[in-house]
Design an enzyme around this catalytic site. Sequence first.
Site, mmCIF file in Angstrom:
data_model
loop_
_atom_site.group_PDB
_atom_site.id
_atom_site.type_symbol
_atom_site.label_atom_id
_atom_site.label_comp_id
_atom_site.label_asym_id
_atom_site.label_seq_id
_atom_site.Cartn_x
_atom_site.Cartn_y
_atom_site.Cartn_z
ATOM 1 N N HIS A 181 0.818 -1.212 0.000
ATOM 2 C CA HIS A 181 0.000 0.000 0.000
ATOM 3 C C HIS A 181 0.852 1.264 0.000
ATOM 4 O O HIS A 181 1.986 1.258 0.453
ATOM 5 C CB HIS A 181 -0.975 0.035 1.188
ATOM 6 C CG HIS A 181 -0.324 0.178 2.541
ATOM 7 N ND1 HIS A 181 -0.030 -0.884 3.348
ATOM 8 C CD2 HIS A 181 0.066 1.272 3.246
ATOM 9 C CE1 HIS A 181 0.513 -0.463 4.479
ATOM 10 N NE2 HIS A 181 0.585 0.847 4.455
ATOM 11 N N TYR B 132 -7.498 0.222 5.325
ATOM 12 C CA TYR B 132 -6.918 -0.251 4.064
ATOM 13 C C TYR B 132 -8.054 -0.391 3.069
ATOM 14 O O TYR B 132 -9.111 -0.957 3.388
ATOM 15 C CB TYR B 132 -6.267 -1.626 4.217
ATOM 16 C CG TYR B 132 -4.933 -1.682 4.908
ATOM 17 C CD1 TYR B 132 -4.052 -0.611 4.913
ATOM 18 C CD2 TYR B 132 -4.533 -2.861 5.532
ATOM 19 C CE1 TYR B 132 -2.813 -0.700 5.534
ATOM 20 C CE2 TYR B 132 -3.294 -2.956 6.161
ATOM 21 C CZ TYR B 132 -2.435 -1.881 6.159
ATOM 22 O OH TYR B 132 -1.225 -1.986 6.768
HETATM 23 FE FE LIG Z 1 0.894 1.899 6.298
#
Ligand SMILES: [Fe+2]
Length: 309
Positions: free
Chosen positions: A216, A257
């Site tokens: 990410h 996320y």
């Molecule tokens: Fe992170």
Amino acid sequence: MAMTGVLRPGHAQIRVLDLEEGINHYKNVLGLIETARDKQGRVYFKAWDERDHNSVIIREADSAGIDFFAFKVSDKATLDKLDRDLQEYGLKTSRIPAGELLETGERVRFEIPSGHQIELYWEKTDIGTPETYTNPPPWTDAAERGIAPIRLDHCLLYGPDIEKVQDIFTKVLGFYLVEHVVMEDGKTDLAIWLSCSIKAHDIAFVRHPEPGKLHHVSFLLESWEKVLRAADIMSMNKVSIDIGPTRHGITRGTTIYAFDPSGNRFETFCGGYQCYPDWKPIKWTWEEVGTGIFYHDRALNERFLTVVS
Ligand SMILES: [Fe+2]
């Protein structure tokens, strides 16, 4: 601490499968500001509180993922020195001319053993307005559009040989290890969090057989309430949420996320502690890795270790 050498994360170039979909996501959902498009078709963005011209660049490609992640260094002498130091260490570096990336000076690019392309540069055009520098308001209209993070904060990359990566970042680039997760043998690192500042991480790595993968890129928000608001905006826009809002044990950040339309995971987070280079690294044991990653669930989801782009 003195802020010299490598200053901070500067830019990430991300591949998207459909440019228009990508632009809509990064501009209208994430709420970054589009600053330019170039002849190659790349689209440039910055967060509302960033001053330099760009921090996120997207380009259309057949596969999602990250092309390169860059750090800004303090000046030209530092760039030249780090280039020499990287070569003396045994890494091959290349120079990318100023302007290849819009409003960005010459970059030094090198591949690290995890298979990622890392760049250093020292010049990027400051596009702060007069309001940025004189009697500034605490926020602007752009801080309300979409999720509207303050800045690109860090990234988590997946690849092999992370002990070699740690050696380069700590011995050549001046980073220090803040936290790590050890595997079942109690010795080998599964994951490392590295800082070049007083942030709990500026870059992190997880051991993974396939090189060059992105877990990410992360964007900073000001408060836990903004993290909740980000989750609302994600749902309003049918964004695929991986997990959250929740908290990481590691770095203590509060987090979500989620995935961009091409399957690149991104994080919107807040908090985390401040640390210093003289601090001893924090260790997370194999038995508590779930707690370290997701403090409330106390377990990894299947996707954390397997879904990357
Ligand atoms: Fe992170």
